[in-house]
Design a protein around this motif. Sequence first.
Motif, PDB file in Angstrom:
ATOM      1  N   THR A  16     -65.106  50.565  27.797  1.00 11.41           N
ATOM      2  CA  THR A  16     -65.209  49.545  28.846  1.00 11.41           C
ATOM      3  C   THR A  16     -63.971  48.658  28.869  1.00 11.41           C
ATOM      4  OG1 THR A  16     -66.474  48.164  27.281  1.00 11.41           O
ATOM      5  CG2 THR A  16     -67.731  49.492  28.841  1.00 11.41           C
ATOM      6  N   SER A  17     -63.404  48.405  27.697  1.00 10.72           N
ATOM      7  CA  SER A  17     -62.200  47.577  27.628  1.00 10.72           C
ATOM      8  C   SER A  17     -61.004  48.284  28.265  1.00 10.72           C
ATOM      9  CB  SER A  17     -61.895  47.226  26.171  1.00 10.72           C
ATOM     10  OG  SER A  17     -60.702  46.477  26.067  1.00 10.72           O
ATOM     11  N   GLY A  20     -67.971  52.721  22.766  1.00 11.07           N
ATOM     12  CA  GLY A  20     -68.400  52.174  24.053  1.00 11.07           C
ATOM     13  C   GLY A  20     -67.661  50.906  24.420  1.00 11.07           C
ATOM     14  N   ARG A  55     -65.731  53.315  32.490  1.00  9.61           N
ATOM     15  CA  ARG A  55     -66.578  52.122  32.340  1.00  9.61           C
ATOM     16  C   ARG A  55     -68.043  52.517  32.279  1.00  9.61           C
ATOM     17  NH1 ARG A  55     -65.337  49.845  36.716  1.00  9.61           N
ATOM     18  NH2 ARG A  55     -63.530  48.732  35.909  1.00  9.61           N
ATOM     19  N   ARG A  59     -61.104  55.138  35.933  1.00 15.82           N
ATOM     20  CA  ARG A  59     -61.500  53.837  35.369  1.00 15.82           C
ATOM     21  C   ARG A  59     -63.004  53.605  35.522  1.00 15.82           C
ATOM     22  NH1 ARG A  59     -57.542  50.284  34.062  1.00 15.82           N
ATOM     23  NH2 ARG A  59     -55.408  50.745  34.760  1.00 15.82           N
ATOM     24  N   SER A  60     -63.518  53.897  36.716  1.00 14.78           N
ATOM     25  CA  SER A  60     -64.956  53.690  36.970  1.00 14.78           C
ATOM     26  C   SER A  60     -65.799  54.592  36.074  1.00 14.78           C
ATOM     27  CB  SER A  60     -65.273  53.970  38.445  1.00 14.78           C
ATOM     28  OG  SER A  60     -64.543  53.107  39.285  1.00 14.78           O
ATOM     29  N   TRP A 105     -73.432  53.111  24.611  1.00 13.37           N
ATOM     30  CA  TRP A 105     -74.253  52.113  23.914  1.00 13.37           C
ATOM     31  C   TRP A 105     -75.722  52.511  23.913  1.00 13.37           C
ATOM     32  CZ3 TRP A 105     -71.764  47.391  26.845  1.00 13.37           C
ATOM     33  CH2 TRP A 105     -70.499  47.149  26.302  1.00 13.37           C
ATOM     34  N   SER A 144     -61.115  50.587  30.511  1.00  3.66           N
ATOM     35  CA  SER A 144     -61.325  50.714  31.954  1.00  3.66           C
ATOM     36  C   SER A 144     -60.956  49.438  32.691  1.00  3.66           C
ATOM     37  CB  SER A 144     -62.788  51.070  32.244  1.00  3.66           C
ATOM     38  OG  SER A 144     -63.649  50.006  31.857  1.00  3.66           O
ATOM     39  N   ALA A 145     -61.043  48.297  31.999  1.00  2.73           N
ATOM     40  CA  ALA A 145     -60.699  47.017  32.626  1.00  2.73           C
ATOM     41  C   ALA A 145     -59.212  46.709  32.507  1.00  2.73           C
ATOM     42  CB  ALA A 145     -61.525  45.901  31.995  1.00  2.73           C
ATOM     43  N   GLY A 187     -68.838  54.115  28.992  1.00  3.45           N
ATOM     44  CA  GLY A 187     -68.892  53.117  27.923  1.00  3.45           C
ATOM     45  C   GLY A 187     -70.280  52.528  27.773  1.00  3.45           C
ATOM     46  N   PHE A 188     -70.908  52.197  28.918  1.00  2.00           N
ATOM     47  CA  PHE A 188     -72.272  51.667  28.867  1.00  2.00           C
ATOM     48  C   PHE A 188     -73.264  52.743  28.418  1.00  2.00           C
ATOM     49  CE2 PHE A 188     -70.431  48.667  32.065  1.00  2.00           C
ATOM     50  CZ  PHE A 188     -70.599  47.512  31.314  1.00  2.00           C
TER      51      PHE A 188
END
Length: 231
Positions: A67-68, A63, A9, A5-6, A16, A70-71, A12-13
């Motif tokens: 991130t979505s 991206g 995330r 997950r980390s 971008w 991962s949350a 994902g950043f």
Amino acid sequence: RPFARSLLRFLGFIFWGTAAALAFGGVFLILMYKNYRYFFWESFLALPGWLAVAAALILLPTGVLATSVSAKSSRYQQGALMYLLLILLWLEISSAVLAQFYSIRMASELKSTMGYLVYQYNGTHSQGPGSRPVDVVQRKLQCSASWHLPAEEARVPESCCKEKYSHCRGDLHHLEQLFQEGCLKKLEDQLHFVMLYVFWCCTVLSILELLAGVSNGILMRHQPFHDVRIL
């Protein structure tokens, strides 16, 4: 799972930020082909640039999905992310292969084309087909083509003149008024740089997307797609 997950995330950043870098390389390559197309015989030279721009645009929603996911692990989002990653891999591997191929192939073609256009050059104010491209490249790159002049000829085209010398007429007795660096070398260096830039951007991004795919796959193992048969 927490590490997956980390990592997802974080990637994902990263997607971008790298989208802008990839788009820059693609646009630079497209504009280079547009500005100097007379020197390139290969009409598909801009294709790696277009593929890179398409990949950069797809990186933005990728991206967001990364991130979505991962949350909050949504099965539909995980499947959509995997599809986007596969599309991106195809685009970027294609762009990297083409960039490397054209970087090698264009070097010899540039030398031949430049020699032909300089040979048929008729002067700065001429309407000959070889005149305008040579003048354009000399002004834009601030360079001078390799001129083989008769012994009695002591002038080069005015497009070889530096802008700050408004009275310059290409007189070889005033070399300080003329561009000294060769056009062929400058154009080759620029082509090699942009192709290498696109190649490494696509290569690095492909590796990052493989990591994102593995991370997403780990999350998908713990939440199987029972009800979405097509996936």
